[in-house]
Write a protein that holds these residues in place. Structure first.
Motif, PDB file in Angstrom:
ATOM      1  N   PHE A 200      -4.233 -12.767 -11.342  1.00  0.00           N
ATOM      2  CA  PHE A 200      -4.678 -13.016  -9.958  1.00  0.00           C
ATOM      3  C   PHE A 200      -3.018 -13.242  -9.157  1.00  0.00           C
ATOM      4  N   LEU A 201      -2.228 -13.379  -9.566  1.00  0.00           N
ATOM      5  CA  LEU A 201      -1.256 -13.534  -8.907  1.00  0.00           C
ATOM      6  C   LEU A 201      -0.534 -11.824  -8.566  1.00  0.00           C
ATOM      7  N   VAL A 202      -0.621 -11.546  -8.936  1.00  0.00           N
ATOM      8  CA  VAL A 202      -0.219 -10.185  -9.282  1.00  0.00           C
ATOM      9  C   VAL A 202      -0.923  -9.421  -7.814  1.00  0.00           C
ATOM     10  N   SER A 203      -2.400  -9.267  -8.108  1.00  0.00           N
ATOM     11  CA  SER A 203      -2.645  -8.460  -7.378  1.00  0.00           C
ATOM     12  C   SER A 203      -2.863  -9.340  -6.037  1.00  0.00           C
ATOM     13  N   LEU A 204      -2.948 -10.918  -5.918  1.00  0.00           N
ATOM     14  CA  LEU A 204      -1.918 -11.702  -4.826  1.00  0.00           C
ATOM     15  C   LEU A 204      -1.389 -10.845  -3.733  1.00  0.00           C
ATOM     16  N   GLY A 205       0.041 -10.899  -4.828  1.00  0.00           N
ATOM     17  CA  GLY A 205       1.103  -9.850  -4.486  1.00  0.00           C
ATOM     18  C   GLY A 205       1.263  -8.654  -3.925  1.00  0.00           C
ATOM     19  N   LEU A 206       0.341  -7.999  -4.852  1.00  0.00           N
ATOM     20  CA  LEU A 206       0.181  -6.585  -4.012  1.00  0.00           C
ATOM     21  C   LEU A 206      -0.332  -6.353  -2.489  1.00  0.00           C
ATOM     22  N   VAL A 207      -2.009  -7.525  -2.707  1.00  0.00           N
ATOM     23  CA  VAL A 207      -2.344  -7.102  -1.286  1.00  0.00           C
ATOM     24  C   VAL A 207      -1.548  -7.683  -0.424  1.00  0.00           C
ATOM     25  N   VAL A 208      -0.996  -8.452  -0.005  1.00  0.00           N
ATOM     26  CA  VAL A 208      -0.039  -9.285   0.564  1.00  0.00           C
ATOM     27  C   VAL A 208       1.180  -8.114   1.358  1.00  0.00           C
ATOM     28  N   LEU A 209       2.053  -7.842   0.478  1.00  0.00           N
ATOM     29  CA  LEU A 209       2.273  -6.874   0.366  1.00  0.00           C
ATOM     30  C   LEU A 209       2.180  -5.386   1.334  1.00  0.00           C
ATOM     31  N   PHE A 210       0.342  -4.952   0.783  1.00  0.00           N
ATOM     32  CA  PHE A 210       0.509  -4.336   2.022  1.00  0.00           C
ATOM     33  C   PHE A 210      -0.089  -4.324   3.203  1.00  0.00           C
ATOM     34  N   ILE A 211      -0.953  -5.432   3.215  1.00  0.00           N
ATOM     35  CA  ILE A 211      -1.123  -6.029   4.674  1.00  0.00           C
ATOM     36  C   ILE A 211      -0.483  -6.279   5.192  1.00  0.00           C
ATOM     37  N   VAL A 212       0.945  -6.668   4.750  1.00  0.00           N
ATOM     38  CA  VAL A 212       2.375  -6.728   5.858  1.00  0.00           C
ATOM     39  C   VAL A 212       2.795  -5.233   6.072  1.00  0.00           C
ATOM     40  N   MET A 213       2.564  -4.150   4.947  1.00  0.00           N
ATOM     41  CA  MET A 213       2.622  -3.009   5.711  1.00  0.00           C
ATOM     42  C   MET A 213       2.809  -2.526   6.077  1.00  0.00           C
ATOM     43  N   ALA A 214       1.087  -2.456   6.441  1.00  0.00           N
ATOM     44  CA  ALA A 214      -0.296  -2.177   7.375  1.00  0.00           C
ATOM     45  C   ALA A 214       0.817  -2.526   8.881  1.00  0.00           C
ATOM     46  N   ILE A 215       0.404  -3.990   9.047  1.00  0.00           N
ATOM     47  CA  ILE A 215       0.776  -4.934  10.448  1.00  0.00           C
ATOM     48  C   ILE A 215       2.466  -4.368  11.074  1.00  0.00           C
TER      49      ILE A 215
END
Lengths: 319, 307
Positions: free
Chosen positions: A57-72
């Motif tokens: 879960f922590l890996v997935s959370l990291g990836l999701v947050v990373l791509f959200i920040v990248m998008a914003i």
């Protein structure tokens, strides 16, 4: 809790098993202690306790947050303008200065890969948001009231469900002259809502038999209040799990449609378009395929992994 | 059982009609006049245009066009394209390619997927289980066109193990496309088998069977596995139809002259009858395989019949 069995079948397959709602309803009739909001919080707080320690879960959370920040805020990752291109750099291989090399037009490929996150994430979140709203409204009507409305909605979902997403996407999108964010999202919503609707409907069917719903009705609560305050918090979990996975699936579908030439159009910056441009030069410039393919796969992986971890944590049977 | 069957078949008819109507109305809303496009820049004589419109029923109201079309489809006539070629001819030429591709992919995914799922499900939490869980997630995450290009580039071109394009090498030409096409479903099958088997291994009847002193192979193979296959079979029904539709991308990458390739070209060229014909055919296959699965489902799980 056994509505999770269906959630599981669905999240695993993206399709819905033939109706087994009746047995589900029977099994669900275990007494639940405390008021419904309390029950929900405790399920989620239990889940959160488990999720905090789950490496997946922590890996997935990291990836999701990373791509959200990248998008914003893509500027955080690169100061290069993805649209500032110089033909003299065309198809240059990756180097220490330009890690991802250049594309055919001589644009910095790293900057383009970073900026590509925005539209993918926007489409993924928008489509799932609208599909979920549609699913909750229609699923509530269908599952709570039943009757002829339920039959009509069920047949309509059957019809839409029979049309494969990519095939339907090609047919509908090719009719539209201009294809941007709005058109692609629209098509993916209308092709994606049936599964979510079925999921929420079966969840509502099992929750509405609960004693606390009966109690609320006896106290004179209106249907709207029951649906919103009592059924929704208890029936939404399978939809949330499915939504996390679906965002990944939708991002991949958008890329596939753009890749086929019926999705987004240039000059939009999208991973699907980048891969589409790479396909004819796959031998001389494999980096054109590798980097957007990697970004795309990682984003999809993040959401699917997150859905998977959520299901494990929220499904008591798995323990 | 009889009543269940009849009900399922009766449900099938309106869904089929609805789906074909949806596709038909979508495709014939394509802006532009396909008849006029036939003559290119030169204007077409009005009489020729009228004759052509009459031939393709384009002069009739929409609902009548649809009625004539469905009446034809029921008799096996899918109409003809604007060059006068029978759509059934095109399909007859293309179907074997897509069908072979789908069958190979299907065999591959079922064999490997179920085997991996069983190995993972029997020892939940073990090394193989984690390996299967993570590797299937990775496979699901890589979009099929990225996977296809990677396979083509590495296995086909770099290492030269298998042919990468066209049908020149017979069976060998199908191997790589079939693996690529089947890989996502393989991952789903493995995961479904795993969860379902792991759940059933904890069931009372499995404990009873073990307590009776049955061999483990029998407990797993006959008792647990049979029940675990129910969700897998449901998925397979949806998947067989999905494979035929999903072949569009695979056929494009590996340049196979199948249905997917044909439908994509037809969309671009505005050949409405070809698009509707092939999509209708694919939807029909999808619905039929779902119907077969629903019947199978009722055979495997008697509770469904008495709904």
């Amino acid at each position: 809790m056994s509505d999770f069995r269906q959630a599981e079948a669905v999240t695993e397959t993206e399709t819905v098993a033939p109706p087994v709602t009746e047995e589900v309803e029977e099994e669900v009739q275990k007494p639940i202690e405390g008021p419904p909001p309390g029950a929900t919080t405790s399920l989620w707080s239990d889940a959160w306790k488990e999720l905090r320690t789950s490496p997946l879960f922590l890996v997935s959370l990291g990836l999701v947050v990373l791509f959200i920040v990248m998008a914003i805020a893509p500027q955080l990752f690169t100061s290069t303008d993805p649209r500032a291109c110089s033909l003299s750099n065309s198809l240059e291989r990756p180097s220490s200065e330009h890690w991802f090399g250049f594309d055919l037009q001589g644009c910095d490929y790293y900057a383009r890969s970073i900026y590509g996150a925005r539209i993918s994430m926007a489409i993924g979140v928008t489509v799932i948001g609208f599909a979920a709203i549609l699913a909750v409204i229609l699923g509530s009507i269908s599952g709570y009231y039943g009757g002829w409305l339920d039959s009509v909605i069920a047949r309509l979902t059957d019809i839409w469900f029979a049309i494969p997403t990519i095939l339907g996407g090609i047919v509908i999108l090719s009719l539209l002259g201009e294809r941007g964010f709005f058109q692609v999202s629209f098509v993916l919503v209308i092709l994606g809502w049936p599964t979510m609707l079925r999921l929420y409907r079966s969840s509502v069917l099992s929750v509405k038999e609960m004693d606390y719903v009966e109690a609320a009705r006896a106290l004179g609560a209106s249907d709207f209040r029951i649906l919103l305050k009592h059924i929704l918090p208890n029936a939404i979990t399978p939809v949330i799990i499915y939504a996390a996975i679906s965002i990944g699936v939708i991002i991949a579908a958008e890329a596939a449609l753009s890749f086929l030439g019926v999705g987004l159009q240039l000059p939009a910056i999208s991973w699907g378009l980048m891969i589409s441009g790479a396909q004819t030069r796959i031998l001389q410039a494999p980096h054109l395929l590798l980097f957007p393919g990697l970004f795309l796969s990682l984003a999809v992986f993040g959401f699917i992994l997150m859905g998977d971890a959520l299901r494990d944590a929220l499904d008591p049977k798995g323990r | 059982m009889g009543r269940y069957l009849i009900r399922r078949v009766l449900q099938f008819v309106p869904v089929f009609l609805g789906a074909t109507f949806l596709i038909f109305s979508l495709v014939f809303l394509i802006p532009g006049d396909p008849i006029r496009a036939l003559s290119g820049d030169r204007p077409m004589p009005a009489s020729v245009q009228q004759a052509l419109e009459a031939r393709y029923n384009l002069d009739k109201p929409f609902w009548q066009q649809y009625y004539l079309y469905v009446a034809g489809v029921v008799q096996g006539d899918f109409g003809e394209d604007f060059r006068g070629r029978e759509v059934t001819d095109i399909m007859r030429e293309r179907i074997p390619v897509t069908f072979k591709l789908a069958i190979y992919a299907f065999t591959f995914e079922v064999a490997i997927g179920i085997a991996a799922g069983i190995m993972a499900g029997l020892r939940k939490g073990g090394f193989i289980d984690n390996l299967v869980r993570i590797s299937t997630l990775i496979v699901i995450s890589i979009p099929i066109f990225v996977l296809g290009f990677m396979a083509q580039l590495l296995i086909g071109v770099r290492w030269g193990w298998l042919p990468v394009s066209g049908l020149g090498d017979g069976f060998k030409s199908y191997i790589l496309p079939a693996i690529v096409l089947g890989s996502t479903s393989l991952a789903y099958i493995a995961r479904l088998t795993r969860t379902s088997l792991a759940e059933n291994m904890r069931a009372d009847y499995v404990r009873t069977a073990t307590a009776k002193g049955l061999k483990r192979s029998r407990v797993v193979g006959v008792h647990a596995l049979r029940n675990s296959m129910i969700p897998v079979i449901t998925f397979l029904g949806v998947d067989l139809g999905g494979l035929m539709g999903g072949a569009i991308i695979t056929e494009g990458i590996f340049n196979l002259p199948g249905l997917g390739n044909a439908v994509f070209r037809a969309v671009v060229q505005q050949e409405g009858t070809v698009v509707v014909g092939i999509v209708t055919f694919l939807v029909l296959i999808f619905l039929l395989s779902n119907l077969v699965v629903d019947v199978l489902y009722a055979v495997l799980d008697p509770r469904i019949r008495y709904e």
